[in-house]
Every structure is written in structure tokens, then in C-alpha cells.
Write a protein that holds these residues in place. Structure first.
Motif, PDB file in Angstrom:
ATOM      1  N   GLN A   1       0.856  -1.187   0.000  1.00  0.00           N
ATOM      2  CA  GLN A   1       0.000   0.000   0.000  1.00  0.00           C
ATOM      3  C   GLN A   1       0.889   1.232   0.000  1.00  0.00           C
ATOM      4  O   GLN A   1       1.819   1.317   0.811  1.00  0.00           O
ATOM      5  CB  GLN A   1      -0.873   0.062   1.251  1.00  0.00           C
ATOM      6  N   ARG A   2       0.593   2.191  -0.853  1.00  0.00           N
ATOM      7  CA  ARG A   2       1.307   3.477  -0.916  1.00  0.00           C
ATOM      8  C   ARG A   2       0.326   4.566  -0.533  1.00  0.00           C
ATOM      9  O   ARG A   2      -0.688   4.741  -1.213  1.00  0.00           O
ATOM     10  CB  ARG A   2       1.865   3.732  -2.301  1.00  0.00           C
ATOM     11  N   ILE A   3       0.637   5.314   0.533  1.00  0.00           N
ATOM     12  CA  ILE A   3      -0.261   6.335   1.055  1.00  0.00           C
ATOM     13  C   ILE A   3       0.490   7.664   1.107  1.00  0.00           C
ATOM     14  O   ILE A   3       1.461   7.793   1.870  1.00  0.00           O
ATOM     15  CB  ILE A   3      -0.759   5.947   2.469  1.00  0.00           C
ATOM     16  N   PRO A   4       0.086   8.652   0.302  1.00  0.00           N
ATOM     17  CA  PRO A   4       0.765   9.955   0.347  1.00  0.00           C
ATOM     18  C   PRO A   4       0.659  10.573   1.743  1.00  0.00           C
ATOM     19  O   PRO A   4      -0.351  10.421   2.429  1.00  0.00           O
ATOM     20  CB  PRO A   4       0.000  10.799  -0.673  1.00  0.00           C
ATOM     21  N   GLN A   5       1.710  11.278   2.154  1.00  0.00           N
ATOM     22  CA  GLN A   5       1.743  11.941   3.455  1.00  0.00           C
ATOM     23  C   GLN A   5       1.833  13.449   3.250  1.00  0.00           C
ATOM     24  O   GLN A   5       2.259  13.920   2.213  1.00  0.00           O
ATOM     25  CB  GLN A   5       2.946  11.450   4.270  1.00  0.00           C
ATOM     26  N   SER A   6       1.458  14.185   4.281  1.00  0.00           N
ATOM     27  CA  SER A   6       1.529  15.642   4.172  1.00  0.00           C
ATOM     28  C   SER A   6       2.991  16.084   4.205  1.00  0.00           C
ATOM     29  O   SER A   6       3.835  15.369   4.745  1.00  0.00           O
ATOM     30  CB  SER A   6       0.740  16.284   5.316  1.00  0.00           C
ATOM     31  N   PRO A   7       3.334  17.216   3.644  1.00  0.00           N
ATOM     32  CA  PRO A   7       2.432  18.122   2.947  1.00  0.00           C
ATOM     33  C   PRO A   7       2.202  17.663   1.511  1.00  0.00           C
ATOM     34  O   PRO A   7       3.142  17.589   0.729  1.00  0.00           O
ATOM     35  CB  PRO A   7       3.152  19.462   2.986  1.00  0.00           C
ATOM     36  N   GLU A   8       0.963  17.330   1.176  1.00  0.00           N
ATOM     37  CA  GLU A   8       0.639  16.815  -0.152  1.00  0.00           C
ATOM     38  C   GLU A   8       0.838  17.853  -1.249  1.00  0.00           C
ATOM     39  O   GLU A   8       1.046  17.510  -2.398  1.00  0.00           O
ATOM     40  CB  GLU A   8      -0.791  16.296  -0.165  1.00  0.00           C
ATOM     41  N   TRP A   9       0.795  19.120  -0.900  1.00  0.00           N
ATOM     42  CA  TRP A   9       0.941  20.170  -1.911  1.00  0.00           C
ATOM     43  C   TRP A   9       2.375  20.273  -2.419  1.00  0.00           C
ATOM     44  O   TRP A   9       2.618  20.794  -3.496  1.00  0.00           O
ATOM     45  CB  TRP A   9       0.517  21.530  -1.343  1.00  0.00           C
ATOM     46  N   LEU A  10       3.353  19.767  -1.648  1.00  0.00           N
ATOM     47  CA  LEU A  10       4.755  19.925  -2.037  1.00  0.00           C
ATOM     48  C   LEU A  10       5.134  18.801  -2.997  1.00  0.00           C
ATOM     49  O   LEU A  10       5.792  17.841  -2.637  1.00  0.00           O
ATOM     50  CB  LEU A  10       5.643  19.927  -0.794  1.00  0.00           C
ATOM     51  N   THR A  11       4.699  18.918  -4.223  1.00  0.00           N
ATOM     52  CA  THR A  11       4.828  17.827  -5.188  1.00  0.00           C
ATOM     53  C   THR A  11       6.260  17.566  -5.624  1.00  0.00           C
ATOM     54  O   THR A  11       6.551  16.477  -6.112  1.00  0.00           O
ATOM     55  CB  THR A  11       3.962  18.097  -6.426  1.00  0.00           C
ATOM     56  N   VAL A  12       7.181  18.531  -5.448  1.00  0.00           N
ATOM     57  CA  VAL A  12       8.567  18.272  -5.838  1.00  0.00           C
ATOM     58  C   VAL A  12       9.270  17.379  -4.821  1.00  0.00           C
ATOM     59  O   VAL A  12      10.335  16.848  -5.097  1.00  0.00           O
ATOM     60  CB  VAL A  12       9.383  19.581  -6.035  1.00  0.00           C
ATOM     61  N   TYR A  13       8.681  17.218  -3.638  1.00  0.00           N
ATOM     62  CA  TYR A  13       9.322  16.456  -2.570  1.00  0.00           C
ATOM     63  C   TYR A  13       8.279  15.588  -1.865  1.00  0.00           C
ATOM     64  O   TYR A  13       7.995  15.766  -0.688  1.00  0.00           O
ATOM     65  CB  TYR A  13       9.977  17.429  -1.584  1.00  0.00           C
ATOM     66  N   PRO A  14       7.661  14.650  -2.591  1.00  0.00           N
ATOM     67  CA  PRO A  14       6.587  13.862  -1.977  1.00  0.00           C
ATOM     68  C   PRO A  14       7.107  12.903  -0.913  1.00  0.00           C
ATOM     69  O   PRO A  14       8.175  12.311  -1.053  1.00  0.00           O
ATOM     70  CB  PRO A  14       5.988  13.100  -3.162  1.00  0.00           C
ATOM     71  N   ARG A  15       6.326  12.792   0.138  1.00  0.00           N
ATOM     72  CA  ARG A  15       6.606  11.847   1.222  1.00  0.00           C
ATOM     73  C   ARG A  15       5.510  10.802   1.205  1.00  0.00           C
ATOM     74  O   ARG A  15       4.339  11.124   1.077  1.00  0.00           O
ATOM     75  CB  ARG A  15       6.661  12.599   2.542  1.00  0.00           C
ATOM     76  N   VAL A  16       5.909   9.532   1.342  1.00  0.00           N
ATOM     77  CA  VAL A  16       4.968   8.429   1.172  1.00  0.00           C
ATOM     78  C   VAL A  16       5.107   7.447   2.333  1.00  0.00           C
ATOM     79  O   VAL A  16       6.210   7.181   2.807  1.00  0.00           O
ATOM     80  CB  VAL A  16       5.239   7.692  -0.170  1.00  0.00           C
ATOM     81  N   LEU A  17       3.962   6.933   2.777  1.00  0.00           N
ATOM     82  CA  LEU A  17       3.921   5.800   3.702  1.00  0.00           C
ATOM     83  C   LEU A  17       3.687   4.570   2.846  1.00  0.00           C
ATOM     84  O   LEU A  17       2.724   4.509   2.073  1.00  0.00           O
ATOM     85  CB  LEU A  17       2.789   5.978   4.713  1.00  0.00           C
ATOM     86  N   ILE A  18       4.588   3.591   2.950  1.00  0.00           N
ATOM     87  CA  ILE A  18       4.449   2.346   2.186  1.00  0.00           C
ATOM     88  C   ILE A  18       4.363   1.193   3.183  1.00  0.00           C
ATOM     89  O   ILE A  18       5.247   1.029   4.026  1.00  0.00           O
ATOM     90  CB  ILE A  18       5.635   2.121   1.225  1.00  0.00           C
ATOM     91  N   VAL A  19       3.296   0.420   3.091  1.00  0.00           N
ATOM     92  CA  VAL A  19       3.084  -0.717   3.988  1.00  0.00           C
ATOM     93  C   VAL A  19       3.236  -1.992   3.165  1.00  0.00           C
ATOM     94  O   VAL A  19       2.465  -2.249   2.236  1.00  0.00           O
ATOM     95  CB  VAL A  19       1.695  -0.659   4.650  1.00  0.00           C
ATOM     96  N   TYR A  20       4.250  -2.782   3.514  1.00  0.00           N
ATOM     97  CA  TYR A  20       4.524  -4.052   2.840  1.00  0.00           C
ATOM     98  C   TYR A  20       4.009  -5.174   3.744  1.00  0.00           C
ATOM     99  O   TYR A  20       4.575  -5.428   4.809  1.00  0.00           O
ATOM    100  CB  TYR A  20       6.023  -4.218   2.637  1.00  0.00           C
ATOM    101  N   ASP A  21       2.918  -5.824   3.324  1.00  0.00           N
ATOM    102  CA  ASP A  21       2.419  -6.986   4.057  1.00  0.00           C
ATOM    103  C   ASP A  21       3.217  -8.205   3.598  1.00  0.00           C
ATOM    104  O   ASP A  21       3.287  -8.491   2.408  1.00  0.00           O
ATOM    105  CB  ASP A  21       0.934  -7.199   3.806  1.00  0.00           C
ATOM    106  N   LEU A  22       3.797  -8.905   4.566  1.00  0.00           N
ATOM    107  CA  LEU A  22       4.667 -10.025   4.244  1.00  0.00           C
ATOM    108  C   LEU A  22       3.976 -11.375   4.320  1.00  0.00           C
ATOM    109  O   LEU A  22       4.486 -12.365   3.840  1.00  0.00           O
ATOM    110  CB  LEU A  22       5.880 -10.024   5.187  1.00  0.00           C
ATOM    111  N   SER A  23       2.797 -11.413   4.970  1.00  0.00           N
ATOM    112  CA  SER A  23       2.083 -12.692   5.099  1.00  0.00           C
ATOM    113  C   SER A  23       0.649 -12.515   4.654  1.00  0.00           C
ATOM    114  O   SER A  23       0.091 -11.416   4.718  1.00  0.00           O
ATOM    115  CB  SER A  23       2.125 -13.182   6.549  1.00  0.00           C
ATOM    116  N   ALA A  24       0.031 -13.573   4.206  1.00  0.00           N
ATOM    117  CA  ALA A  24      -1.340 -13.503   3.715  1.00  0.00           C
ATOM    118  C   ALA A  24      -2.328 -13.276   4.846  1.00  0.00           C
ATOM    119  O   ALA A  24      -3.412 -12.771   4.637  1.00  0.00           O
ATOM    120  CB  ALA A  24      -1.688 -14.781   2.971  1.00  0.00           C
ATOM    121  N   THR A  25      -1.953 -13.619   6.067  1.00  0.00           N
ATOM    122  CA  THR A  25      -2.829 -13.421   7.217  1.00  0.00           C
ATOM    123  C   THR A  25      -2.257 -12.319   8.073  1.00  0.00           C
ATOM    124  O   THR A  25      -1.258 -12.496   8.762  1.00  0.00           O
ATOM    125  CB  THR A  25      -2.951 -14.708   8.055  1.00  0.00           C
ATOM    126  N   THR A  26      -2.872 -11.134   8.018  1.00  0.00           N
ATOM    127  CA  THR A  26      -2.417  -9.985   8.807  1.00  0.00           C
ATOM    128  C   THR A  26      -3.462  -9.557   9.776  1.00  0.00           C
ATOM    129  O   THR A  26      -4.616  -9.888   9.674  1.00  0.00           O
ATOM    130  CB  THR A  26      -2.064  -8.805   7.891  1.00  0.00           C
TER     131      THR A  26
END
Length: 198
Positions: free
Chosen positions: A173-198
Motif C-alpha cells: 500500500q502506498r499512502i501519500p503523506q503531508s504536505p501533499e501540496w509539495l509535489t517536488v518532494y513527496p513523502r509516502v507511507l508504504i506498507v509491505y504486508d509479508l504474510s497472507a494473514t495480517t
């Protein structure tokens, strides 16, 4: 509006201030990722403020590691060499990397270690600029905040580490983080699920 944007832009270039002021916001972003009693390793925990919020808000069992002790909180902590995580395989439910990979001297090795010690998820907050201005800002940030006992890897290497981890994950999952308006320097939360049962 202008004052808020100026303040957010200053945070991008001041990592210590940004991390302190945004730790609670980041913890709130993780409300669906962690549960009471989850063991959470924060790799490159820095001040430890994010872990403290996760413990206080959700009841996680925290553990921080970093190359030096920068903590401003009283949490379990261990120093490490920046690559080899000093815990056995599958030691933690979740592993967090909070804007750490772009500072690492071996991002692929570090992310492989995170994969080794995580049972369920690897959670990554990261700066992912695409354009020249954003990449130059990130380069300036890395060199200005260099306080580590090693030289950071090339900036493209942390993206290689994230791409490798995506091949190991069941879902991403890729979730944009604030400040979302600063498009030249985007910050992202990425959640990597490693198992099918979470």
C-alpha cells in the motif's frame, strides 16, 4: 495558508524538527497497521518519539535501534552497525523505517535484514522525489544531516531496496503523506504486508 506552506517547506529541510513535530501524525497514520501487544522494531529510531506515540496510543511493545543513541524518550534501545539487525529471525510483528533508507550506507542489505526479522509487515515512511529539484533537495538534506559513522549510499540505491522488498511482499500500500501540496518532494507511507494473514 502561505504561513502553513512555508512552515511545511521548512520542515522538509529540517529533519530533526520535522520528525519531532510529525511523530504523532505518523503514529495516527499507522492506526490500522498496529494493535495492542504488537512487537514493533523501529530501525533508525532517532529520537524515539514515533515509538513512544505508538506505545502510548496503541499499546505496542516497542524496540528501537540506531547507529547512535539519539533518543529523547525512555524506550528499549540497541545500537547497531547500520545494516546487521541484532535480533533473531521473525523477532517482531512489524518493522518500521522512518525516513531511514536514504541515509543508509547499504539500503538493500538493511531492507533484507528488516525482511528477516519481521513477521507481518515492514512499514516505510520515505521521501520519494522524482524531479531534479526534489532530488537535489533530498541530496542536500542527506549531506546536511550526515551524522552517521558511514557514508550514505547513492540516492538511487534506496529505491532499489524498496523495489526488492515489493517483490517479497504479499501486498503493498502506498499512502501519500503531508504536505501533499509539495509535489517536488513527496513523502509516502508504504506498507509491505509479508504474510497472507495480517
Amino acid at each position: 495558508m502561505f504561513r502553513r506552506r512555508l512552515s511545511e517547506a521548512q520542515h522538509v529541510m529540517q529533519p530533526a524538527v520535522r520528525l519531532r513535530e510529525q511523530a504523532r501524525e505518523q503514529a495516527e497514520a499507522l492506526r490500522d497497521c498496529v494493535d495492542d501487544g504488537d512487537s514493533v522494531l523501529d530501525v533508525g529510531c532517532g529520537t524515539g518519539l514515533l515509538l513512544a506515540y505508538l506505545r502510548d496510543m496503541y499499546g505496542v511493545v516497542p524496540q528501537g535501534i540506531d547507529v547512535r543513541d539519539f533518543r529523547q524518550t525512555d524506550l528499549p534501545f540497541a545500537e547497531f552497525d547500520g545494516t546487521s539487525i541484532p535480533f533473531p529471525d521473525n523477532s517482531f510483528d512489524d518493522v518500521i523505517l522512518n525516513e531511514v533508507l536514504h541515509h543508509s550506507n547499504d539500503p538493500v542489505g538493511l531492507i533484507a535484514e528488516c525482511d528477516r526479522v519481521a513477521r507481518r509487515r515492514i512499514i516505510v515512511f520515505e521521501d520519494l522525489p522524482e524531479g531534479l529539484v526534489g532530488k537535489l533537495a533530498l541530496q542536500a538534506h542527506v549531506h546536511r544531516s550526515h551524522r552517521y559513522p558511514f557514508r550514505p549510499a547513492r540516492l538511487d540505491e534506496y529505491r532499489q531496496a524498496l523495489a526488492w522488498l515489493a517483490t517479497k511482499a504479499v501486498s503493498v500500500q502506498r499512502i501519500p503523506q503531508s504536505p501533499e501540496w509539495l509535489t517536488v518532494y513527496p513523502r509516502v507511507l508504504i506498507v509491505y504486508d509479508l504474510s497472507a494473514t495480517t
